[in-house]
Design a protein around this motif. Structure first.
Motif, PDB file in Angstrom:
ATOM      1  N   GLU A 228       0.846  -1.198   0.000  1.00 49.43           N
ATOM      2  CA  GLU A 228       0.000   0.000   0.000  1.00 49.43           C
ATOM      3  C   GLU A 228       0.880   1.246   0.000  1.00 49.43           C
ATOM      4  OE1 GLU A 228      -3.039   0.293   2.897  1.00 49.43           O
ATOM      5  OE2 GLU A 228      -3.837  -1.712   2.534  1.00 49.43           O
ATOM      6  N   ASP A 229       0.412   2.299  -0.625  1.00 47.34           N
ATOM      7  CA  ASP A 229       1.145   3.570  -0.661  1.00 47.34           C
ATOM      8  C   ASP A 229       2.591   3.365  -1.122  1.00 47.34           C
ATOM      9  OD1 ASP A 229      -1.045   5.054   0.294  1.00 47.34           O
ATOM     10  OD2 ASP A 229      -0.601   4.429   2.332  1.00 47.34           O
ATOM     11  N   ALA A 230       2.740   2.738  -2.297  1.00 48.71           N
ATOM     12  CA  ALA A 230       4.074   2.497  -2.843  1.00 48.71           C
ATOM     13  C   ALA A 230       4.795   3.798  -3.169  1.00 48.71           C
ATOM     14  CB  ALA A 230       3.976   1.625  -4.095  1.00 48.71           C
ATOM     15  N   ASP A 231       4.059   4.916  -3.196  1.00 50.56           N
ATOM     16  CA  ASP A 231       4.695   6.216  -3.424  1.00 50.56           C
ATOM     17  C   ASP A 231       5.552   6.642  -2.246  1.00 50.56           C
ATOM     18  OD1 ASP A 231       1.990   6.261  -2.305  1.00 50.56           O
ATOM     19  OD2 ASP A 231       2.297   8.424  -2.081  1.00 50.56           O
ATOM     20  N   ARG A 232       5.471   5.937  -1.118  1.00 47.72           N
ATOM     21  CA  ARG A 232       6.279   6.274   0.060  1.00 47.72           C
ATOM     22  C   ARG A 232       7.584   5.484   0.122  1.00 47.72           C
ATOM     23  NH1 ARG A 232       1.973   6.574   5.084  1.00 47.72           N
ATOM     24  NH2 ARG A 232       0.274   7.647   3.981  1.00 47.72           N
ATOM     25  N   LEU A 233       7.891   4.735  -0.911  1.00 47.66           N
ATOM     26  CA  LEU A 233       9.162   4.009  -0.945  1.00 47.66           C
ATOM     27  C   LEU A 233      10.330   5.009  -0.977  1.00 47.66           C
ATOM     28  CD1 LEU A 233       8.269   1.327  -3.627  1.00 47.66           C
ATOM     29  CD2 LEU A 233       8.915   0.805  -1.274  1.00 47.66           C
ATOM     30  N   THR A 234      11.307   4.809  -0.102  1.00 45.52           N
ATOM     31  CA  THR A 234      12.522   5.616  -0.194  1.00 45.52           C
ATOM     32  C   THR A 234      13.300   5.174  -1.436  1.00 45.52           C
ATOM     33  OG1 THR A 234      13.819   4.057   1.126  1.00 45.52           O
ATOM     34  CG2 THR A 234      12.640   5.815   2.325  1.00 45.52           C
ATOM     35  N   GLU A 235      14.293   5.948  -1.811  1.00 51.55           N
ATOM     36  CA  GLU A 235      15.076   5.596  -3.001  1.00 51.55           C
ATOM     37  C   GLU A 235      15.729   4.229  -2.844  1.00 51.55           C
ATOM     38  OE1 GLU A 235      18.758   7.366  -5.750  1.00 51.55           O
ATOM     39  OE2 GLU A 235      18.006   8.505  -4.022  1.00 51.55           O
ATOM     40  N   GLY A 236      16.284   3.982  -1.668  1.00 53.29           N
ATOM     41  CA  GLY A 236      16.918   2.687  -1.426  1.00 53.29           C
ATOM     42  C   GLY A 236      15.929   1.540  -1.456  1.00 53.29           C
ATOM     43  N   ALA A 237      14.735   1.758  -0.878  1.00 53.37           N
ATOM     44  CA  ALA A 237      13.705   0.723  -0.868  1.00 53.37           C
ATOM     45  C   ALA A 237      13.207   0.440  -2.290  1.00 53.37           C
ATOM     46  CB  ALA A 237      12.546   1.155   0.019  1.00 53.37           C
ATOM     47  N   ALA A 238      13.063   1.491  -3.088  1.00 55.47           N
ATOM     48  CA  ALA A 238      12.634   1.319  -4.473  1.00 55.47           C
ATOM     49  C   ALA A 238      13.659   0.514  -5.266  1.00 55.47           C
ATOM     50  CB  ALA A 238      12.406   2.682  -5.122  1.00 55.47           C
ATOM     51  N   ASN A 239      14.927   0.783  -5.050  1.00 57.25           N
ATOM     52  CA  ASN A 239      15.978   0.042  -5.756  1.00 57.25           C
ATOM     53  C   ASN A 239      15.983  -1.430  -5.357  1.00 57.25           C
ATOM     54  OD1 ASN A 239      16.860   2.301  -7.136  1.00 57.25           O
ATOM     55  ND2 ASN A 239      18.361   2.864  -5.592  1.00 57.25           N
ATOM     56  N   ALA A 240      15.757  -1.693  -4.062  1.00 57.32           N
ATOM     57  CA  ALA A 240      15.720  -3.082  -3.599  1.00 57.32           C
ATOM     58  C   ALA A 240      14.536  -3.822  -4.227  1.00 57.32           C
ATOM     59  CB  ALA A 240      15.618  -3.114  -2.071  1.00 57.32           C
ATOM     60  N   LEU A 241      13.396  -3.149  -4.326  1.00 56.12           N
ATOM     61  CA  LEU A 241      12.218  -3.762  -4.938  1.00 56.12           C
ATOM     62  C   LEU A 241      12.415  -3.957  -6.432  1.00 56.12           C
ATOM     63  CD1 LEU A 241       9.264  -4.707  -4.780  1.00 56.12           C
ATOM     64  CD2 LEU A 241       8.578  -2.318  -5.055  1.00 56.12           C
ATOM     65  N   LEU A 242      13.066  -2.989  -7.082  1.00 59.03           N
ATOM     66  CA  LEU A 242      13.258  -3.049  -8.532  1.00 59.03           C
ATOM     67  C   LEU A 242      14.019  -4.301  -8.941  1.00 59.03           C
ATOM     68  CD1 LEU A 242      13.113  -1.785 -11.349  1.00 59.03           C
ATOM     69  CD2 LEU A 242      15.196  -0.504 -10.782  1.00 59.03           C
ATOM     70  N   LYS A 243      15.039  -4.641  -8.187  1.00 57.25           N
ATOM     71  CA  LYS A 243      15.841  -5.816  -8.530  1.00 57.25           C
ATOM     72  C   LYS A 243      14.993  -7.075  -8.532  1.00 57.25           C
ATOM     73  CE  LYS A 243      20.144  -3.866  -6.693  1.00 57.25           C
ATOM     74  NZ  LYS A 243      21.198  -3.966  -5.655  1.00 57.25           N
ATOM     75  N   CYS A 244      14.041  -7.154  -7.599  1.00 57.10           N
ATOM     76  CA  CYS A 244      13.198  -8.346  -7.512  1.00 57.10           C
ATOM     77  C   CYS A 244      12.134  -8.347  -8.606  1.00 57.10           C
ATOM     78  CB  CYS A 244      12.537  -8.407  -6.132  1.00 57.10           C
ATOM     79  SG  CYS A 244      11.806 -10.011  -5.754  1.00 57.10           S
ATOM     80  N   ILE A 245      11.611  -7.160  -8.959  1.00 53.10           N
ATOM     81  CA  ILE A 245      10.596  -7.081 -10.015  1.00 53.10           C
ATOM     82  C   ILE A 245      11.208  -7.398 -11.376  1.00 53.10           C
ATOM     83  CG2 ILE A 245       9.129  -5.451 -11.280  1.00 53.10           C
ATOM     84  CD1 ILE A 245       8.376  -4.182  -8.690  1.00 53.10           C
ATOM     85  N   GLU A 246      12.479  -7.002 -11.571  1.00 54.60           N
ATOM     86  CA  GLU A 246      13.151  -7.274 -12.848  1.00 54.60           C
ATOM     87  C   GLU A 246      13.323  -8.766 -13.092  1.00 54.60           C
ATOM     88  OE1 GLU A 246      15.974  -3.414 -13.743  1.00 54.60           O
ATOM     89  OE2 GLU A 246      16.690  -4.924 -12.338  1.00 54.60           O
ATOM     90  N   GLU A 247      13.625  -9.498 -12.019  1.00 57.16           N
ATOM     91  CA  GLU A 247      13.794 -10.951 -12.131  1.00 57.16           C
ATOM     92  C   GLU A 247      12.961 -11.622 -11.044  1.00 57.16           C
ATOM     93  OE1 GLU A 247      17.903 -11.946 -12.012  1.00 57.16           O
ATOM     94  OE2 GLU A 247      18.465 -10.582 -13.641  1.00 57.16           O
ATOM     95  N   PRO A 248      11.639 -11.646 -11.212  1.00 61.18           N
ATOM     96  CA  PRO A 248      10.761 -12.149 -10.147  1.00 61.18           C
ATOM     97  C   PRO A 248      10.847 -13.654  -9.985  1.00 61.18           C
ATOM     98  CG  PRO A 248       9.491 -11.710 -12.130  1.00 61.18           C
ATOM     99  CD  PRO A 248      10.892 -11.219 -12.398  1.00 61.18           C
ATOM    100  N   PRO A 249      10.689 -14.149  -8.769  1.00 61.00           N
ATOM    101  CA  PRO A 249      10.581 -15.597  -8.571  1.00 61.00           C
ATOM    102  C   PRO A 249       9.395 -16.140  -9.361  1.00 61.00           C
ATOM    103  CG  PRO A 249      10.921 -14.464  -6.478  1.00 61.00           C
ATOM    104  CD  PRO A 249      10.658 -13.407  -7.500  1.00 61.00           C
ATOM    105  N   GLU A 250       9.450 -17.409  -9.687  1.00 63.61           N
ATOM    106  CA  GLU A 250       8.470 -17.994 -10.597  1.00 63.61           C
ATOM    107  C   GLU A 250       7.036 -17.879 -10.094  1.00 63.61           C
ATOM    108  OE1 GLU A 250       7.526 -22.345 -12.684  1.00 63.61           O
ATOM    109  OE2 GLU A 250       9.243 -22.073 -11.342  1.00 63.61           O
ATOM    110  N   ARG A 251       6.822 -18.012  -8.798  1.00 58.66           N
ATOM    111  CA  ARG A 251       5.458 -18.032  -8.265  1.00 58.66           C
ATOM    112  C   ARG A 251       5.208 -16.873  -7.297  1.00 58.66           C
ATOM    113  NH1 ARG A 251       3.645 -23.444  -8.457  1.00 58.66           N
ATOM    114  NH2 ARG A 251       1.849 -22.890  -7.177  1.00 58.66           N
ATOM    115  N   THR A 252       5.785 -15.717  -7.581  1.00 60.34           N
ATOM    116  CA  THR A 252       5.596 -14.533  -6.742  1.00 60.34           C
ATOM    117  C   THR A 252       4.982 -13.407  -7.562  1.00 60.34           C
ATOM    118  OG1 THR A 252       7.477 -15.104  -5.323  1.00 60.34           O
ATOM    119  CG2 THR A 252       6.734 -12.820  -5.275  1.00 60.34           C
ATOM    120  N   VAL A 253       4.021 -12.704  -6.955  1.00 58.49           N
ATOM    121  CA  VAL A 253       3.345 -11.582  -7.607  1.00 58.49           C
ATOM    122  C   VAL A 253       3.415 -10.362  -6.689  1.00 58.49           C
ATOM    123  CG1 VAL A 253       1.184 -10.736  -8.605  1.00 58.49           C
ATOM    124  CG2 VAL A 253       1.765 -13.163  -8.766  1.00 58.49           C
ATOM    125  N   PHE A 254       3.793  -9.222  -7.266  1.00 54.21           N
ATOM    126  CA  PHE A 254       3.850  -7.968  -6.522  1.00 54.21           C
ATOM    127  C   PHE A 254       2.674  -7.082  -6.942  1.00 54.21           C
ATOM    128  CE2 PHE A 254       8.202  -9.459  -6.403  1.00 54.21           C
ATOM    129  CZ  PHE A 254       8.595  -9.179  -5.101  1.00 54.21           C
TER     130      PHE A 254
END
Length: 396
Positions: free
Chosen positions: A126-152
């Motif tokens: 919720e409220d993904a607009d509150r991600l800090t720059e570091g938190a956004a970068n950490a999430l980006l790495k996982c979204i770029e190569e997501p696990p096979e059975r994970t949905v964000f």
């Protein structure tokens, strides 16, 4: 009315159609009966405040975990997702002013696991607009190569889309929600919450398209009293002293709301942490445990303070939104437009103000309210921002 788990999502038929199709595609992947075309691993739910972004995300998560793949609303997967107890569905609700990089790294690590009992590992932010720059970068790495059975599933207000980094937005499938109609809101208040028809219609007409606000206004007399007090301000500013009295009332009411929400929860959290850390024990090693717990308690108090600040800001912002709606209504009435009023139950006050103020002075007042909202978001002290706004409203 839409059935199953989708009945939770109010006034969004287009979005529901997209999500239903994706849930069916996801089920075909799990069951091995199809290619899963149409299902991707990252989604971004946007829409104005109150449109039901997080509700839609939860409903979609329930459909992904549904035994039938349709979101029946009856199976354990659907029920536990909606109630927040499903082991494979994680909900991130920022309680403070931002989502930290440490919190996101821990979440990303957990999301890499395979589902323990469900069909998918689902992360709702919720409220993904509150991600800090570091938190956004950490999430980006996982979204770029997501696990096979994970949905964000990310949720963000559409009035500030740039607050979600473009690198993340470009990798998500967007789901745009709209402000639900008053008719749809009134219907769900009656059928789902058992509210009588007259109250439901009134709450739906004055909530500004915010389903949660409509429910509070329909069920909480204190919420109705706070709204009425705010809407008395425009015609109550007759002397300069009224500016400071009204500012004091607005700020103190927001502070009281934040205290009421936070106080019980803060004490319970602190006691639970002390117990977990062995605070106050008498056995071997108790003294060392008590010393070690001091840092954890201090960190908890810091998070609680941030949460209280956000709660106070949210309560004050709600009052400012009501004020802005009043001045908007004055402009509507002054122009003899047939547009629906934001506060139809205050039409007499709106007409009185429209007859007394020029359109230019009304617009200046509206701009003062919007400037106050922006100032508070930029960390200006609430009392200073509110007093400056009310002075501008008094002067016109």
């Amino acid at each position: 009315m839409i059935d199953g788990i989708w009945s939770q999502v109010v006034g969004q038929p287009e979005a529901i159609a997209i999500l239903r199709s994706a849930a069916a595609a996801a089920a075909s992947i799990v069951d091995g009966s199809g290619s899963g075309s149409g299902m991707i691993h990252a989604w971004l739910f946007t829409g104005p405040p109150g449109s039901g972004r997080s509700v839609a995300a939860r409903a979609f998560a329930g459909a992904l975990e549904c035994a039938t793949g349709r979101g029946c609303g009856e199976c354990p997967g659907c029920r536990t997702t909606i109630t927040g107890t499903h082991a494979d569905v994680r909900l991130v609700v920022p309680e403070g002013l931002s989502i930290s990089v440490a919190e996101m790294r821990a979440l990303v690590q957990t999301s890499a696991r395979r589902p323990t009992g469900g069909r998918w590992q689902v992360v709702i932010i919720e409220d993904a607009d509150r991600l800090t720059e570091g938190a956004a970068n950490a999430l980006l790495k996982c979204i770029e190569e997501p696990p096979e059975r994970t949905v964000f599933l990310l949720c963000a207000p559409s009035d500030h889309p740039d607050d979600v980094p473009v690198t993340i937005r470009s990798r998500c499938r967007p789901v745009a929600l709209r402000t639900p109609s008053a008719t749809a809101i009134a219907e769900v208040l009656q059928l789902r919450d058992g509210i009588d028809a007259d109250t439901a219609r009134w709450a739906a007409s004055v909530c500004g398209g915010h389903v949660g606000r409509a429910r509070r206004l329909a069920t909480d007399p204190a919420a109705r009293d706070r709204r009425a007090a705010v809407l008395r301000i425009p015609l109550h500013l007759r002397r300069l002293s009224d500016v400071f009295e009204c500012a004091d009332d607005l700020v103190k009411t927001a502070e009281a709301d934040a205290t009421e929400v936070s106080e019980r929860r803060d004490d319970a959290e602190k006691e639970a942490l002390k117990t977990a850390m062995g605070y106050g024990g008498t056995g071997k090693g108790a003294a060392a445990a008590s010393r070690g717990s001091a840092g954890a308690i201090k960190e908890l108090e810091k998070r609680q303070k941030s949460r209280a600040t956000r709660t106070q800001r949210d309560a004050l912002d709600l009052a400012l939104v009501d004020l802005a709606g009043f001045y908007r209504d004055v402009l509507v009435a002054g122009s003899r437009s047939t547009a629906v009023l934001t506060h139809p139950d205050h039409a007499a006050d709106v007409a009185k103000a429209a007859g007394a103020w020029t359109p230019e002075s009304t617009l200046r007042r509206l701009e003062a309210v919007l400037a106050c909202r922006e100032a508070i978001e930029l960390n200006v002290k609430p009392r200073i921002a509110v007093e400056a706004m009310l002075t501008a409203l008094y002067r016109g």
